[in-house]
Write a protein that holds these residues in place. Sequence first.
Motif, PDB file in Angstrom:
ATOM      1  N   PHE A  95       0.847  -1.201   0.000  1.00  0.00           N
ATOM      2  CA  PHE A  95       0.000   0.000   0.000  1.00  0.00           C
ATOM      3  C   PHE A  95       0.876   1.242   0.000  1.00  0.00           C
ATOM      4  O   PHE A  95       1.967   1.252   0.587  1.00  0.00           O
ATOM      5  CB  PHE A  95      -0.902   0.037   1.243  1.00  0.00           C
ATOM      6  N   ALA A  96       0.383   2.305  -0.634  1.00  0.00           N
ATOM      7  CA  ALA A  96       1.041   3.610  -0.626  1.00  0.00           C
ATOM      8  C   ALA A  96       0.017   4.681  -0.272  1.00  0.00           C
ATOM      9  O   ALA A  96      -1.149   4.585  -0.668  1.00  0.00           O
ATOM     10  CB  ALA A  96       1.667   3.900  -1.984  1.00  0.00           C
ATOM     11  N   ASP A  97       0.441   5.668   0.475  1.00  0.00           N
ATOM     12  CA  ASP A  97      -0.416   6.821   0.805  1.00  0.00           C
ATOM     13  C   ASP A  97      -0.106   7.929  -0.190  1.00  0.00           C
ATOM     14  O   ASP A  97       0.907   8.629  -0.085  1.00  0.00           O
ATOM     15  CB  ASP A  97      -0.149   7.297   2.237  1.00  0.00           C
ATOM     16  N   LEU A  98      -0.985   8.055  -1.196  1.00  0.00           N
ATOM     17  CA  LEU A  98      -0.796   9.025  -2.276  1.00  0.00           C
ATOM     18  C   LEU A  98      -1.861  10.103  -2.176  1.00  0.00           C
ATOM     19  O   LEU A  98      -3.055   9.803  -2.216  1.00  0.00           O
ATOM     20  CB  LEU A  98      -0.876   8.331  -3.635  1.00  0.00           C
ATOM     21  N   ASN A  99      -1.383  11.353  -2.020  1.00  0.00           N
ATOM     22  CA  ASN A  99      -2.297  12.493  -1.931  1.00  0.00           C
ATOM     23  C   ASN A  99      -3.336  12.302  -0.830  1.00  0.00           C
ATOM     24  O   ASN A  99      -4.508  12.654  -0.990  1.00  0.00           O
ATOM     25  CB  ASN A  99      -2.996  12.731  -3.276  1.00  0.00           C
ATOM     26  N   GLY A 100      -2.898  11.707   0.278  1.00  0.00           N
ATOM     27  CA  GLY A 100      -3.804  11.505   1.399  1.00  0.00           C
ATOM     28  C   GLY A 100      -4.711  10.305   1.270  1.00  0.00           C
ATOM     29  O   GLY A 100      -5.552  10.073   2.147  1.00  0.00           O
ATOM     30  N   ASN A 101      -4.575   9.549   0.195  1.00  0.00           N
ATOM     31  CA  ASN A 101      -5.416   8.365  -0.022  1.00  0.00           C
ATOM     32  C   ASN A 101      -4.570   7.093   0.070  1.00  0.00           C
ATOM     33  O   ASN A 101      -3.470   7.020  -0.487  1.00  0.00           O
ATOM     34  CB  ASN A 101      -6.081   8.424  -1.405  1.00  0.00           C
ATOM     35  N   ARG A 102      -5.114   6.096   0.778  1.00  0.00           N
ATOM     36  CA  ARG A 102      -4.439   4.813   0.859  1.00  0.00           C
ATOM     37  C   ARG A 102      -4.719   4.022  -0.408  1.00  0.00           C
ATOM     38  O   ARG A 102      -5.879   3.714  -0.709  1.00  0.00           O
ATOM     39  CB  ARG A 102      -4.919   4.032   2.087  1.00  0.00           C
ATOM     40  N   THR A 103      -3.652   3.681  -1.131  1.00  0.00           N
ATOM     41  CA  THR A 103      -3.795   3.079  -2.455  1.00  0.00           C
ATOM     42  C   THR A 103      -3.185   1.682  -2.472  1.00  0.00           C
ATOM     43  O   THR A 103      -2.049   1.485  -2.024  1.00  0.00           O
ATOM     44  CB  THR A 103      -3.099   3.952  -3.516  1.00  0.00           C
ATOM     45  N   ASP A 104      -3.948   0.714  -2.969  1.00  0.00           N
ATOM     46  CA  ASP A 104      -3.453  -0.651  -3.154  1.00  0.00           C
ATOM     47  C   ASP A 104      -2.593  -0.670  -4.415  1.00  0.00           C
ATOM     48  O   ASP A 104      -3.095  -0.553  -5.533  1.00  0.00           O
ATOM     49  CB  ASP A 104      -4.629  -1.615  -3.289  1.00  0.00           C
ATOM     50  N   VAL A 105      -1.283  -0.824  -4.236  1.00  0.00           N
ATOM     51  CA  VAL A 105      -0.368  -0.784  -5.376  1.00  0.00           C
ATOM     52  C   VAL A 105      -0.222  -2.152  -6.024  1.00  0.00           C
ATOM     53  O   VAL A 105      -0.266  -2.287  -7.254  1.00  0.00           O
ATOM     54  CB  VAL A 105       1.009  -0.251  -4.943  1.00  0.00           C
ATOM     55  N   SER A 106      -0.044  -3.219  -5.197  1.00  0.00           N
ATOM     56  CA  SER A 106       0.322  -4.528  -5.750  1.00  0.00           C
ATOM     57  C   SER A 106      -0.873  -5.390  -6.148  1.00  0.00           C
ATOM     58  O   SER A 106      -0.704  -6.389  -6.845  1.00  0.00           O
ATOM     59  CB  SER A 106       1.182  -5.290  -4.740  1.00  0.00           C
ATOM     60  N   GLY A 107      -2.082  -5.052  -5.670  1.00  0.00           N
ATOM     61  CA  GLY A 107      -3.258  -5.812  -6.090  1.00  0.00           C
ATOM     62  C   GLY A 107      -3.514  -7.043  -5.248  1.00  0.00           C
ATOM     63  O   GLY A 107      -3.509  -6.977  -4.022  1.00  0.00           O
ATOM     64  N   ALA A 108      -3.747  -8.178  -5.905  1.00  0.00           N
ATOM     65  CA  ALA A 108      -4.116  -9.415  -5.211  1.00  0.00           C
ATOM     66  C   ALA A 108      -3.025  -9.837  -4.229  1.00  0.00           C
ATOM     67  O   ALA A 108      -1.829  -9.637  -4.488  1.00  0.00           O
ATOM     68  CB  ALA A 108      -4.360 -10.530  -6.223  1.00  0.00           C
ATOM     69  N   ALA A 147      16.269 -15.242   5.271  1.00  0.00           N
ATOM     70  CA  ALA A 147      15.337 -15.760   4.267  1.00  0.00           C
ATOM     71  C   ALA A 147      15.134 -14.696   3.192  1.00  0.00           C
ATOM     72  O   ALA A 147      14.988 -13.514   3.499  1.00  0.00           O
ATOM     73  CB  ALA A 147      14.008 -16.107   4.911  1.00  0.00           C
ATOM     74  N   ASN A 148      15.134 -15.121   1.930  1.00  0.00           N
ATOM     75  CA  ASN A 148      15.005 -14.191   0.803  1.00  0.00           C
ATOM     76  C   ASN A 148      13.698 -14.437   0.063  1.00  0.00           C
ATOM     77  O   ASN A 148      13.290 -15.591  -0.135  1.00  0.00           O
ATOM     78  CB  ASN A 148      16.181 -14.350  -0.161  1.00  0.00           C
ATOM     79  N   TYR A 149      13.062 -13.351  -0.362  1.00  0.00           N
ATOM     80  CA  TYR A 149      11.775 -13.429  -1.055  1.00  0.00           C
ATOM     81  C   TYR A 149      11.807 -12.550  -2.293  1.00  0.00           C
ATOM     82  O   TYR A 149      12.450 -11.499  -2.311  1.00  0.00           O
ATOM     83  CB  TYR A 149      10.634 -12.940  -0.153  1.00  0.00           C
ATOM     84  N   ALA A 150      11.074 -12.964  -3.318  1.00  0.00           N
ATOM     85  CA  ALA A 150      10.922 -12.143  -4.523  1.00  0.00           C
ATOM     86  C   ALA A 150       9.718 -12.641  -5.304  1.00  0.00           C
ATOM     87  O   ALA A 150       9.528 -13.858  -5.460  1.00  0.00           O
ATOM     88  CB  ALA A 150      12.178 -12.203  -5.393  1.00  0.00           C
ATOM     89  N   SER A 151       8.903 -11.706  -5.765  1.00  0.00           N
ATOM     90  CA  SER A 151       7.749 -12.086  -6.575  1.00  0.00           C
ATOM     91  C   SER A 151       7.314 -10.892  -7.423  1.00  0.00           C
ATOM     92  O   SER A 151       7.256  -9.763  -6.931  1.00  0.00           O
ATOM     93  CB  SER A 151       6.585 -12.532  -5.689  1.00  0.00           C
ATOM     94  N   PRO A 152       7.005 -11.124  -8.700  1.00  0.00           N
ATOM     95  CA  PRO A 152       6.424 -10.049  -9.516  1.00  0.00           C
ATOM     96  C   PRO A 152       4.939  -9.888  -9.196  1.00  0.00           C
ATOM     97  O   PRO A 152       4.315 -10.775  -8.615  1.00  0.00           O
ATOM     98  CB  PRO A 152       6.629 -10.547 -10.940  1.00  0.00           C
ATOM     99  N   PHE A 153       4.379  -8.756  -9.550  1.00  0.00           N
ATOM    100  CA  PHE A 153       2.940  -8.557  -9.396  1.00  0.00           C
ATOM    101  C   PHE A 153       2.418  -7.721 -10.561  1.00  0.00           C
ATOM    102  O   PHE A 153       3.150  -6.952 -11.194  1.00  0.00           O
ATOM    103  CB  PHE A 153       2.605  -7.865  -8.064  1.00  0.00           C
ATOM    104  N   THR A 154       1.147  -7.898 -10.816  1.00  0.00           N
ATOM    105  CA  THR A 154       0.421  -7.078 -11.790  1.00  0.00           C
ATOM    106  C   THR A 154      -0.933  -6.728 -11.197  1.00  0.00           C
ATOM    107  O   THR A 154      -1.684  -7.611 -10.785  1.00  0.00           O
ATOM    108  CB  THR A 154       0.225  -7.815 -13.124  1.00  0.00           C
ATOM    109  N   ASN A 155      -1.216  -5.442 -11.145  1.00  0.00           N
ATOM    110  CA  ASN A 155      -2.491  -4.971 -10.609  1.00  0.00           C
ATOM    111  C   ASN A 155      -3.216  -4.185 -11.704  1.00  0.00           C
ATOM    112  O   ASN A 155      -2.895  -3.020 -11.968  1.00  0.00           O
ATOM    113  CB  ASN A 155      -2.255  -4.084  -9.393  1.00  0.00           C
TER     114      ASN A 155
END
Length: 303
Positions: A205-218, A261-269
């Motif tokens: 999530f990102a707080d953009l212009n005062g709004n909480r925005t779901d960036v990564s999706g599912a 522990a290492n993690y990595a995953s692509p996402f599309t929203n």
Amino acid sequence: MRNITMTGTLAGLVAAGAAQAADVTVKAPRLPPAETSWVPHSGFFVGIGGSANTLDFGTQNVYAVGTSDVFTNGVLTSSGSAVGPATLYPDDRAQIAFSAQGGYFSRFSGSDWLWGAKFGYSYLGTSSNIRAALLPQVGSFTPTGTSTVVPFTGNALVQSYQIHIDHQMTFVPFIGHAFDRGFVYLGAGPTLTRIRTDLNGLIGFADLNGNRTDVSGAPINLTSKSWVLGGAAMVGATYFLDPTWFVDVNYTFAMTENNTANYASPFTNPNGTGGTTNQGTMVGTAAARTQTQAITATINKLF
């Protein structure tokens, strides 16, 4: 004449007494046999039993990085990223586990001191879970075709952060002292522990212009598994039920090295703000040391 008679009589009595004493066999009192130790000079052994364990999963030092490219109608309109550390504190756990061991010991020549080594295995099969873990982040994005950097803050939400410890193996050389029916010992050696860390339901999530925005999706599920080296110290005692069977009880303190522990995953929203599509990656690490304390009891067969 009378004196001669009395003297002869006394001499006869003395002679008879001496003869009778000569026929008596004097036996020394019989002493009980000396008690010997049931601990043999050397031997291999195997045993099974159980252990009572407490597990400290350590302080989880998590570092997360998210990158994102924003597309509008297939055209790249901005690019950004967010990073941030977080510290998580999973609860300790108590667990009863199956345990097995095998090893060898041998006395030093002419001594009650002995040396040996043993391999131990426990199936711990337990985990600690942190629900709704927040990973604070700070980032920025840059609109395409400009040099304007727009800062923002946000969080990566992990719906369930889990740490699992399954298998634990120890190899402990030891030194001990034998008594009549057993021996006491202490030792130290390496351990090998199977650890798995799961990040279930990760959303950026990102707080953009005062709004909480779901960036990564599912929500995204990430898993890291590894065998982790460590060390253990042990103190214990045995009691021989007969010359080939004995009970072993010991206390063990073990700690792993710092495991990352290492993690990595692509996402599309495809449901970004204003009909945009967000594409990017979720990358992170989680580092911690785990500790276990165990009281183990086994029944063992000596060969």
